[in-house]
Design a protein around this motif. Structure first.
Motif, mmCIF file in Angstrom:
data_model
loop_
_atom_site.group_PDB
_atom_site.id
_atom_site.type_symbol
_atom_site.label_atom_id
_atom_site.label_comp_id
_atom_site.label_asym_id
_atom_site.label_seq_id
_atom_site.Cartn_x
_atom_site.Cartn_y
_atom_site.Cartn_z
ATOM 1 N N TYR A 1 27.090 43.864 37.011
ATOM 2 C CA TYR A 1 28.446 43.319 36.946
ATOM 3 C C TYR A 1 29.295 44.072 37.968
ATOM 4 C CZ TYR A 1 27.100 42.108 32.068
ATOM 5 O OH TYR A 1 26.478 41.663 30.941
ATOM 6 N N ALA A 2 30.201 43.356 38.620
ATOM 7 C CA ALA A 2 31.169 44.007 39.513
ATOM 8 C C ALA A 2 32.403 43.133 39.550
ATOM 9 C CB ALA A 2 30.581 44.145 40.908
ATOM 10 N N ILE A 3 33.550 43.762 39.439
ATOM 11 C CA ILE A 3 34.807 43.008 39.366
ATOM 12 C C ILE A 3 35.601 43.145 40.659
ATOM 13 C CG2 ILE A 3 37.142 43.376 38.416
ATOM 14 C CD1 ILE A 3 35.814 41.497 36.656
ATOM 15 N N ASP A 4 36.059 42.006 41.171
ATOM 16 C CA ASP A 4 37.021 42.017 42.267
ATOM 17 C C ASP A 4 38.405 41.812 41.644
ATOM 18 O OD1 ASP A 4 38.717 41.448 44.332
ATOM 19 O OD2 ASP A 4 37.284 40.190 45.438
ATOM 20 N N ASP B 1 25.284 40.389 45.975
ATOM 21 C CA ASP B 1 26.320 39.371 45.712
ATOM 22 C C ASP B 1 27.704 39.999 45.785
ATOM 23 O OD1 ASP B 1 24.703 37.183 45.208
ATOM 24 O OD2 ASP B 1 24.496 37.643 43.062
ATOM 25 N N PRO B 2 28.706 39.222 46.232
ATOM 26 C CA PRO B 2 30.075 39.738 46.144
ATOM 27 C C PRO B 2 30.508 39.853 44.674
ATOM 28 C CG PRO B 2 30.063 37.467 46.945
ATOM 29 C CD PRO B 2 28.630 37.879 46.826
ATOM 30 N N ALA B 3 31.473 40.735 44.428
ATOM 31 C CA ALA B 3 31.952 40.970 43.050
ATOM 32 C C ALA B 3 32.562 39.688 42.476
ATOM 33 C CB ALA B 3 32.977 42.096 43.059
ATOM 34 N N PHE B 4 32.617 39.624 41.133
ATOM 35 C CA PHE B 4 33.182 38.453 40.454
ATOM 36 C C PHE B 4 34.651 38.256 40.836
ATOM 37 C CE2 PHE B 4 30.366 40.070 36.812
ATOM 38 C CZ PHE B 4 29.335 39.173 37.050
ATOM 39 N N ARG B 5 35.007 37.018 41.172
ATOM 40 C CA ARG B 5 36.418 36.652 41.343
ATOM 41 C C ARG B 5 36.777 35.681 40.224
ATOM 42 N NH1 ARG B 5 38.331 36.124 47.355
ATOM 43 N NH2 ARG B 5 40.180 36.557 46.131
ATOM 44 N N GLU B 6 38.067 35.450 40.047
ATOM 45 C CA GLU B 6 38.529 34.566 38.965
ATOM 46 C C GLU B 6 37.986 33.153 39.143
ATOM 47 O OE1 GLU B 6 40.360 36.705 40.596
ATOM 48 O OE2 GLU B 6 41.457 37.942 39.159
ATOM 49 N N THR C 1 44.970 35.163 30.315
ATOM 50 C CA THR C 1 43.648 35.706 29.973
ATOM 51 C C THR C 1 43.292 36.813 30.953
ATOM 52 O OG1 THR C 1 42.907 33.585 29.083
ATOM 53 C CG2 THR C 1 41.188 35.139 29.705
ATOM 54 N N THR C 2 42.724 37.902 30.417
ATOM 55 C CA THR C 2 42.214 38.965 31.283
ATOM 56 C C THR C 2 40.703 39.066 31.099
ATOM 57 O OG1 THR C 2 42.715 40.582 29.543
ATOM 58 C CG2 THR C 2 44.329 40.352 31.320
ATOM 59 N N ASN C 3 39.973 39.270 32.192
ATOM 60 C CA ASN C 3 38.513 39.453 32.144
ATOM 61 C C ASN C 3 38.197 40.819 32.732
ATOM 62 O OD1 ASN C 3 38.915 36.265 32.586
ATOM 63 N ND2 ASN C 3 37.086 36.661 31.375
ATOM 64 N N CYS C 4 37.836 41.743 31.855
ATOM 65 C CA CYS C 4 37.703 43.136 32.274
ATOM 66 C C CYS C 4 36.244 43.591 32.298
ATOM 67 C CB CYS C 4 38.509 44.022 31.326
ATOM 68 S SG CYS C 4 38.607 45.735 31.880
ATOM 69 N N SER C 5 36.011 44.610 33.103
ATOM 70 C CA SER C 5 34.675 45.232 33.185
ATOM 71 C C SER C 5 34.497 46.250 32.057
ATOM 72 C CB SER C 5 34.530 45.908 34.545
ATOM 73 O OG SER C 5 35.520 46.906 34.673
#
Ligand code: NAD
Ligand code: DAU
Length: 352
Positions: A298-301, A144-149, A183-187
């Motif tokens: 989990y992976a963050i874009d 899967d591609p990394a999480f986007r907002e 809001t920030t969503n961090c790894s």
């Protein structure tokens, strides 16, 4: 001007406050309930510093928060206060509902009432930054591609569900009442002052004490690791330049399987503090029962933060993990205080 930092005696909150006091002329009011995870020793280097004020209290205490807002004429709030450990949320979800959902609601209401009473100039400059997690987006497969907002929220643990609920409240207070929020969503973070219930500090301390290094399941779950100081710099950037009402993903482009993380820190320990019996720390790795509902990846874009606000992390995983191991080796007193008392009860409950 003065800012309020909630959850300031915890892992990320204390790193944030220490960096803020070093880098800014603005004063900081630290508010923390000092739960098992809150540790005033994290802030001990600020004792006697006129720019720092510590208050023990609950984000749900509206009287207290309202008094603080008025007394210090606060111009911003950074909300770190939360129950943060997934395994504890499986044992005791009620604490997570109470602090992460009801606490955030009460905090928003105290802030809304203060903000409504400000004159136009102060009102225009006021900001409420809510610190959240990538876990609200759920779990990814390997490809899967990394999480986007723009990813939908699909939380899987009581912890991530409670954080997702808090994010929704913050969003609603912006759209309904116009409260100026970010809001920030961090790894996954790691670094100094990390409480040793979490994977990295737990394994560093267990390794040094000749105890098993517990790997849940097959150890192939992937997390995206970010050195805590980089998370703090991202929050400062969002607070300074972020667009109100927006959410920003924060991540380090450092995806690693848990087993590789633990092997890396074992190799650093072999180099910095070799075992007297000549064996390798890796030999202490032990596979244990998996976490129920364990998210696989989990992976963050973090492209939005990079492109719009020109933020990049300073540390790679290799530089950050070495600094972290060195910090734990150099801070034996902090470690010995943290692992006394209630910590032992938790380890007993979780690992036997
Ligand atoms: P932590 O558990 O180390 O610290 C939380 C702090 O909040 C503690 O000092 C605790 O005493 C305080 N607190 C708890 N309930 C409170 C209440 N009702 N009122 C006031 N203070 C209270 O957590 P952390 O790892 O520093 O995480 C901080 C924030 O960042 C959390 O909101 C978490 O969801 C988020 N986050 C953490 C990570 C991570 O990897 N640790 C990653 C992304 C986001
Ligand atoms: O992704 C951000 C989140 O990262 C934050 O929102 C949370 O507050 C923070 O605690 C962290 O959650 P994780 O569950 O990913 O972190 P933890 O250190 O507990 O676990 C990391 C991985 O290691 C996870 O896949 C579970 C595994 N693990 C953990 C422990 C404590 C083990 O294999 N063995 C263990 O003993």
């Amino acid at each position: 001007m003065t800012i309020l930092v909630t959850g300031a005696a915890g892992f990320i909150g204390s790193n944030f406050v220490l960096d803020w006091v070093n880098q800014s002329s603005e004063e900081v009011v630290s508010l923390d309930l000092l739960t098992y995870a809150g540790n005033l020793e994290n802030l001990s280097s600020l004792e006697g510093n006129a720019k720092h004020h510590f208050i023990k209290g609950n984000i749900s205490d509206r009287d207290l928060v309202s008094k603080l807002l008025k007394k210090y004429q606060l111009r911003a709030i950074v909300n770190f206060a939360a129950e943060s450990h997934v395994d504890r949320s499986i044992h005791s979800p009620g604490d997570f509902i109470e602090t992460n959902i009801v606490g955030t609601y009460n905090l928003l209401e105290s802030v809304r009432s203060y903000w409504n009473g400000l004159d136009e100039n102060h009102k225009k400059h006021f900001k409420f930054l809510h610190v959240s997690t990538d876990e609200v987006y759920g779990s990814l497969s390997k490809t899967d591609p990394a999480f986007r907002e723009t990813n939908p929220f699909e939380p899987n643990s009581p912890y991530s569900a409670s954080k997702a609920a808090s994010d929704h409240l913050v969003r609603a207070w912006y759209h309904t009442y116009g409260l100026p929020v970010l809001t920030t969503n961090c790894s996954n973070n790691y670094g100094p002052y990390h409480f040793p219930e979490k994977l990295i500090p737990l394994c560093i301390l267990n390794a040094l004490n000749g105890k098993p290094l517990p790997i849940y399941g097959d150890g192939q779950q992937i997390r995206d690791w970010l050195y805590v100081k980089d998370h703090c710099s991202a929050i400062r950037r969002v607070l300074d330049k972020g667009k109100l009402g927006e959410t920003y993903n924060v991540g380090g482009w450092n995806e690693k399987a848990n087993l590789d993380v633990v092997k890396t820190l074992c190799a650093i320990l072999d180099e910095l503090k070799p075992k007297v019996d000549g064996t390798k720390y890796e030999s202490q790795i032990t596979y244990v029962k998996d976490r129920p509902g364990h998210d696989r990846r989990y992976a963050i874009d973090a492209t939005k933060l990079e492109k719009e606000l020109q933020w990049r992390p300073q540390e790679t995983f290799d530089t950050g993990i070495r600094k972290t191991v060195e910090w734990y080796l150099a801070n034996e007193t902090w470690v010995s205080h943290v692992v006394s008392g209630d910590y032992k009860n938790w380890v007993q409950k979780q690992y036997t």
